[in-house]
Design a protein around this motif. Structure first.
Motif, mmCIF file in Angstrom:
data_model
loop_
_atom_site.group_PDB
_atom_site.id
_atom_site.type_symbol
_atom_site.label_atom_id
_atom_site.label_comp_id
_atom_site.label_asym_id
_atom_site.label_seq_id
_atom_site.Cartn_x
_atom_site.Cartn_y
_atom_site.Cartn_z
ATOM 1 N N LEU A 149 0.816 -1.223 0.000
ATOM 2 C CA LEU A 149 0.000 0.000 0.000
ATOM 3 C C LEU A 149 0.849 1.272 0.000
ATOM 4 O O LEU A 149 0.485 2.277 -0.591
ATOM 5 C CB LEU A 149 -0.910 0.025 1.225
ATOM 6 N N GLY B 15 1.296 2.697 -3.185
ATOM 7 C CA GLY B 15 0.100 2.974 -3.962
ATOM 8 C C GLY B 15 -0.388 1.760 -4.719
ATOM 9 O O GLY B 15 -1.148 1.876 -5.666
ATOM 10 N N GLN B 16 0.062 0.567 -4.294
ATOM 11 C CA GLN B 16 -0.403 -0.679 -4.903
ATOM 12 C C GLN B 16 -1.378 -1.339 -3.941
ATOM 13 O O GLN B 16 -1.264 -1.182 -2.730
ATOM 14 C CB GLN B 16 0.779 -1.638 -5.122
ATOM 15 N N LEU B 17 -2.316 -2.092 -4.467
ATOM 16 C CA LEU B 17 -3.252 -2.797 -3.602
ATOM 17 C C LEU B 17 -3.257 -4.273 -3.956
ATOM 18 O O LEU B 17 -3.513 -4.633 -5.100
ATOM 19 C CB LEU B 17 -4.660 -2.216 -3.754
ATOM 20 N N LEU C 70 -5.015 7.203 4.618
ATOM 21 C CA LEU C 70 -4.431 6.380 3.560
ATOM 22 C C LEU C 70 -3.023 6.841 3.219
ATOM 23 O O LEU C 70 -2.198 6.071 2.779
ATOM 24 C CB LEU C 70 -5.282 6.428 2.298
ATOM 25 N N PHE D 108 -1.967 8.762 0.823
ATOM 26 C CA PHE D 108 -1.530 8.810 -0.565
ATOM 27 C C PHE D 108 -0.903 10.161 -0.915
ATOM 28 O O PHE D 108 -0.208 10.296 -1.886
ATOM 29 C CB PHE D 108 -2.698 8.524 -1.513
#
Lengths: 280, 293
Positions: free
Chosen positions: A33, A36-38, A271, A273
């Motif tokens: 995460l 920025g990957q899930l 989060l 981001f």
């Protein structure tokens, strides 16, 4: 004093051990995460680790450290095959590629007699101890903290903020993403094997979609701005259902609601981001 | 035997394609992988079931009721969950995660309300027994399914190509900001697409529910896994690709179950998805694209 502590450990053993393994799962989600990957395959990777570990202990009687190493490596290999093609694509593609893995494996476990079929594997010896679980958690946490304060951490932040810009700055984005995915699968597998060796039973239905979303909710609630976030999230969401036993039927509703509310009302803060650097 | 398998593949594949059309449409316009989409399968099927059992409606009226209910639920859900994120220009991963929480929430609520057991439509609704046409054994409901899907797909293509709203939808999919400047009401288009795609999902759910005569809260989950495979192989947002890939997946599944092993059927979609990502990451008809600096 020691006696009370022993009592406490004994009566809440599975809860306390669960806090540790869930924290490792939260960190395994953090690994991807923060780029920025899930990955929605964390429960499936956990299941691969649990089955690998349980089978090696039950059938071959290998020593526990070796079992744990294998339980981390097999899911890491699976991650290479499944995640490999998505590394040059957007974060959404990794989520899509991994979302079906748990379901496919569930059907595979049920139909493979050597893996216990629908009954699962039971009688797994209790080899996970408080020291092993929390010792590993401490080592992993320390590793992530050191990494986040180094060049690696700054590269990860750059990738999360703007992939294209990171690439222009000379960061090998695909290599970072691949490494993160492999580490995250290995950690999930490790947590799975640790879990199997204190719950003494694993079944084919434990590592499905709901489990994947629960693992995600640890990281979402805690946030991924620091490695402590997912650990805290895992602690809260593991302990809470024990305190709120009367609402047990609503456990999944509650998990879903937490994700929705946190993402909407704290989309960037928790989060992480778009973290603004404060100072230097 | 082969003719029968091909016919079964056509029935299954056309439902897959219908389901994936709405899924890819939402992505094409809203730029969101909307996991709530799987929930509308069960939502539509349950609404139709309630309409049959409690309101005493017939097959077509109950179906229409289910579709409209699911469409309206989708408009509300998207407004509550996705619109705030769109306004905040949140990253696409946030939207995916929020719908992931949403689908867990809604599916679990549905199970608490309706229970986990499988429910069935009354037998009178499904019409007569299967008839034999040449080498084929055909249930009337299978013909209803094929006819419904083909009419709906034709209508969808006509709607997207020939009507004002369809043109507006394509404009928003292409360049939302420019479309807004050209006077397209983006909010209306978004609501319209939410309704339309959920209606397609619900239709697929009702047809699946009728075909196997089984309705339960988690019936959308296996559909979603197939939906992902189809929209990746067909190309994200590509309606024509979804149609081809949906039919192809139905064919592969029926052939695998018929000639290899029915256990492997569940793995077909996932294997196709991973192979698709390795070989054609931009879809069957896709051109290479990507964000460049």
């Amino acid at each position: 004093m020691m006696a009370t502590l022993d009592d406490l450990l004994w009566s809440y053993q599975s809860l306390i051990y669960g806090l540790g393994t869930n924290a490792i799962l939260g960190l395994s989600m953090y690994a991807v995460l923060q780029l920025g990957q899930l990955s929605l395959g964390q429960a499936a990777f956990m299941g691969i680790g649990a089955y690998t570990g349980a089978l090696l202990t039950l059938r071959l009687g290998l020593p526990f450290p070796l079992v744990l190493a294998a339980a981390a490596m097999v899911p890491a290999l699976a991650a290479l095959v499944i995640g490999g093609p998505t590394m040059k694509l957007s974060g959404v593609h990794l989520a899509i590629a991994t979302i079906g893995l748990g379901e496919v494996l569930r059907v595979a476990y049920i139909n493979t007699d050597a893996m216990g079929g629908a009954l699962g594997l039971s009688g797994i010896p209790e080899k996970s101890t408080f020291a092993i679980i929390f010792g590993l958690l401490a080592v992993i946490l320390a590793g992530f903290i050191l990494a986040s304060r180094s060049k690696i951490g700054r590269a990860c932040e750059a990738i999360r903020e703007d992939e294209a810009a990171a690439r222009v700055m000379g960061i090998d984005v695909s290599a970072y993403k691949m490494t993160a995915l492999v580490i995250s699968a290995a950690l999930a597998g490790l947590a799975g094997a640790l879990n199997a060796h204190f719950s003494s039973f694993i079944g084919p239905n434990e590592f499905a979609f709901e489990a994947a979303v629960s693992i995600l909710s640890f990281a979402i609630l805690g946030g991924v701005t620091t490695p402590f976030g997912p650990v805290l999230g895992a602690f809260v969401l593991t302990a809470l259902p024990e305190l709120l036993r009367p609402f047990h039927d609503f456990r999944l509703v509650f998990n879903g609601l937490i994700i929705v509310l946190v993402v909407i009302f704290l989309p960037r803060g928790i989060l992480g981001f778009r973290i603004r650097r404060t100072g230097g | 035997m082969l003719a029968q398998q091909l016919f079964n593949a056509l029935v299954l594949g056309s439902v897959h394609a219908l389901f994936a059309l709405g899924f890819t449409l939402t992505f094409g316009v809203l730029r969101v992988i909307n996991l709530l989409y799987g929930f509308y399968v069960a939502a539509g099927a349950f609404a139709a079931l309630v309409a049959v059992q409690s309101l005493g409606l017939g097959l077509w009226a109950a179906g229409a009721f289910g579709v409209v209910v699911a469409g309206l639920v989708a408009v509300v859900c998207d407004f509550l969950v996705l619109t705030p994120l769109r306004r905040a220009k949140a990253p696409e991963l946030s939207s995916l995660i929020v719908t992931l929480g949403g689908v867990l929430l809604m599916n679990s609520l549905m199970q608490i309300v309706f229970g986990a057991e499988v429910r069935r439509f009354p037998a009178r609704l499904l019409g007569q027994d299967a008839v034999t046409i040449g080498p084929l054994v055909v249930a009337p409901i299978q013909l209803v399914i094929i006819a419904t899907v083909f009419v709906l797909v034709a209508l969808l293509f006509w709607f997207m190509e020939r009507t004002r709203l369809g043109t507006a939808i394509r404009a928003v999919a292409e360049r939302p900001d420019t479309a807004a400047l050209m006077g397209v009401n983006v909010g209306l288009v978004v609501a319209g697409v939410s309704f339309l795609s959920a209606a397609l999902s619900a239709t697929a759910g009702i047809l699946i529910g009728l075909n196997f005569n089984a309705v339960h809260p988690y019936m959308g989950e296996p559909m979603m896994l197939r939906g992902f495979a189809i929209i990746i192989i067909g190309g994200l947002g590509d309606i024509r690709g979804a149609l081809v890939a949906g039919l192809a997946l139905g064919f592969l599944e029926v052939m695998t179950a018929g000639y290899v092993s029915s256990n492997l059927k569940e793995a077909v979609a996932f294997t196709a998805l991973i192979l698709g990502l390795w070989l054609r990451p931009n879809g069957l008809f896709g051109r290479a694209s990507g964000k460049r600096a």
